[in-house]
Write an enzyme that holds these catalytic residues in place. Structure first.
Site, short mmCIF file in Angstrom:
data_model
loop_
_atom_site.label_atom_id
_atom_site.label_comp_id
_atom_site.label_asym_id
_atom_site.label_seq_id
_atom_site.Cartn_x
_atom_site.Cartn_y
_atom_site.Cartn_z
N THR A 196 0.85 -1.19 0.00
CA THR A 196 0.00 0.00 0.00
C THR A 196 0.89 1.24 0.00
O THR A 196 2.09 1.16 0.25
CB THR A 196 -0.91 0.01 1.24
N GLU A 341 -5.68 -3.81 -1.83
CA GLU A 341 -6.21 -4.99 -1.16
C GLU A 341 -7.24 -5.75 -1.99
O GLU A 341 -7.66 -6.84 -1.63
CB GLU A 341 -6.85 -4.58 0.18
N LYS A 448 -16.30 16.56 9.71
CA LYS A 448 -17.36 16.45 10.71
C LYS A 448 -17.61 17.83 11.32
O LYS A 448 -16.84 18.30 12.15
CB LYS A 448 -16.99 15.42 11.77
N TRP A 453 -21.86 15.36 8.69
CA TRP A 453 -20.77 15.04 7.78
C TRP A 453 -20.87 15.87 6.50
O TRP A 453 -21.95 16.07 5.94
CB TRP A 453 -20.80 13.55 7.40
#
Length: 550
Positions: A196, A341, A448, A453
């Site tokens: 990654t 992944e 936030k 949100w």
């Protein structure tokens, strides 16, 4: 009382079981598509071309050379290389013989490169001419690599080598037989290793198997996926060091597609020249690369003659970019989503038949989504309580996935990466009734504000729809009253001018008032990760005191 008889006791197996192996892909290409070209712009500056038959012979030579140098099944063989024919040969030779192809991203920091190579315990490092200074600098920190192979011919070898046991690629394979019996490996044995990008700590390794790679090849190239055929000509802009170029080096030979490698020349002029010269019909890459290509053709008033479709992923495709490709150039943009992944493909956005009858604007609203899951990948969204949320296109929550090419555990880690059999992606998303998924943010990037949100991606896309804006990033910055408030950072197009007030006025009526960015900062450039994504962690560190300092 009913007695259940095991299947094995009732009937015998009627079907063959051939292991799904990467070597079988290249062997199939030789049998059915042996004359199809692989074209590469080399680091040396010229164009190299040969066929899948030629590639298979050289891959077998390389496998014999590796075996002669003591490489055994399970050994890690690393690369630091661009998209090119030698890199392609390494993909098949290493995995085909049972070793593990480990592609390293050269755009990482040298410390990260050293960490990754040492963590993987690589034994041999193949690298392109471009990266000779990088390899020379990092070599003293590499503890397990015994042999360095420069991917060039003898005329390009350094006169005074600074690397221990440095060899020339062409000499390395010379004299070895072009015949090699690919071993009948267990299909669940490891084949390749990718790490990654490591934006929140050390990179993590994901170890793909032969089975997962072949399954991904089937799934990714379904008609509603890449849909490559023997009529296609693909130029993968996405690097082979970035999640195996999204699987394209496997898809192309498997389905007879001509493969065009751009090498190190990723600027707009070089890409355009190769697109036109080789008759490229389809490409794939991240948005940042397309910015350069679109700017080049726009500035020079150019058009594409064969380029018809591009798959865009890595980060969300800005709607303005999608419109420019489709409305000005007639090039279909296929939005896609995935991650290391997931090998990496998870979703592809192609319209269903009924959706093609909708108005252009209704179709556009669907195209900006990341799309439906490829067969072989399941998705769900969950709330903060861990319970599944409805697929109604409105509810948004943490995106979970599972499937035959999804990571279950990171390399060398003992704990599972799964939660109740599902992999948590770290993305926040919605899924509608037709199965189309849309990323609203990364979980760590959601703003936030006052308990509600705000999607940074939606604010960025709106900013980039302004004709003066080339690139934009929105981050949440600490605020005394609202916890966090959005800060908009903007890179303007060359020779464009725009004020903060004008840009904020551009937002009016398009978003809820409380979503409005509290400030706009114009910058010369935005930082990106080694895979082309916005490096928001760096931006948050740099601007963490922005509102408190006002």
């Amino acid at each position: 009382m009913t007695t259940i008889v095991p299947v094995s006791s009732r009937l015998s197996a009627s079907m063959m079981h051939n292991p799904l192996l990467i070597s079988s892909i290249l062997e199939h290409a030789v049998r059915c598509h042996g004359d199809i070209e692989v074209v590469s712009r080399r680091c040396e500056g010229d164009i190299h071309r040969y066929t899948y038959t030629d590639a298979a012979k050289r891959a077998k030579q390389l496998a014999n050379a590796l075996k002669a140098h003591g490489v055994v099944e399970g050994a890690r063989v690393a690369t630091l290389a661009w998209n090119g024919y030698r890199h392609f040969e390494i993909y098949y030779a290493v995995s085909g013989m049972g070793a593990i192809t480990h592609t390293i991203n050269p755009r990482l920091f040298p410390e990260q490169i050293a960490y990754i190579a040492n963590h993987a315990e690589d034994e041999i490092l193949f690298f392109d001419l471009t990266f000779l200074p990088l390899v020379e600098a990092v070599a003293p920190k590499l503890s397990s690599i015994k042999t360095y192979v420069l991917m060039a011919d003898k005329t390009h070898m350094p006169a005074a080598p600074k690397l221990p046991n440095l060899q020339c690629y062409e000499d390395f394979i010379a004299g070895h037989a072009a015949e090699f019996d690919w071993p009948a490996l267990d299909e669940n044995s490891p084949a390749s290793l990718c790490y990654t990008s490591g934006t929140t700590g050390n990179p993590k390794g994901v170890l793909y198997t032969h089975r997962s790679t072949v399954l991904h090849t089937y799934g990714a190239n379904a008609p509603d996926g890449f849909g490559l055929t023997s009529d296609s000509v693909l130029l993968p802009v996405v690097p082979m060091f970035h999640v195996n170029a999204w699987g394209t080096p496997y898809m192309c030979p498997a389905f007879g597609c001509k493969l065009v490698f751009p090498g190190p020349a990723m600027d707009g002029a070089s890409l355009y020249q190769l697109f036109e010269q080789e008759g490229v019909t389809l490409s794939a890459g991240v948005p940042t690369v397309w910015l350069g290509l679109l700017n080049y053709v726009r500035t020079n008033n150019l058009r594409f003659s064969t380029f018809k479709e591009t798959v865009i992923g890595g980060s969300a495709c800005p709607p303005a970019m999608l419109r420019e490709f489709e409305e000005i150039h007639g090039i279909t943009v296929v939005h896609a989503w995935g991650m290391t992944e997931l090998s990496p493909l998870g979703t592809v956005c192609r319209l269903k038949r009924a959706q093609k009858l909708l108005s252009p604007e209704a179709q556009f609203a669907i195209k900006v989504k990341q799309g439906r899951s490829v067969f072989g990948v399941d998705m769900k969204i969950v709330g903060s309580d861990g319970k599944a949320l409805p697929h109604d296109g409105k509810a948004f929550g943490d995106l979970y996935v599972r499937g035959g090419w999804v990571c279950a555990q990171y390399y060398k880690e003992t704990e599972s990466a799964l939660i109740d059999g599902w992999f948590p992606t770290g993305d926040v998303a919605t899924i509608d009734t037709d199965g189309f998924m849309q990323i609203t943010d990364r979980s760590k990037d959601v703003i936030k504000s006052g308990g509600e949100w705000i999607s940074s991606i939606e604010l960025e896309n709106l900013a980039m729809s302004h004709p003066a804006v080339m690139e934009a990033a929105v981050i949440g910055v600490a605020h005394a009253k609202w916890d966090e408030r959005p800060l908009l950072l903007v890179v303007l197009k060359p020779d464009a001018s725009l004020t903060a007030a004008d840009l904020l006025q551009f937002y009016e009526g398009k978003i809820a008032k409380w979503w409005m960015p509290d400030d706009v900062v114009f910058v010369a450039a935005l930082p990106h990760t080694a895979t082309g994504k916005l490096l928001k962690m760096k931006l948050r560190d740099e601007y963490r005191e922005h509102f408190s300092a006002q």
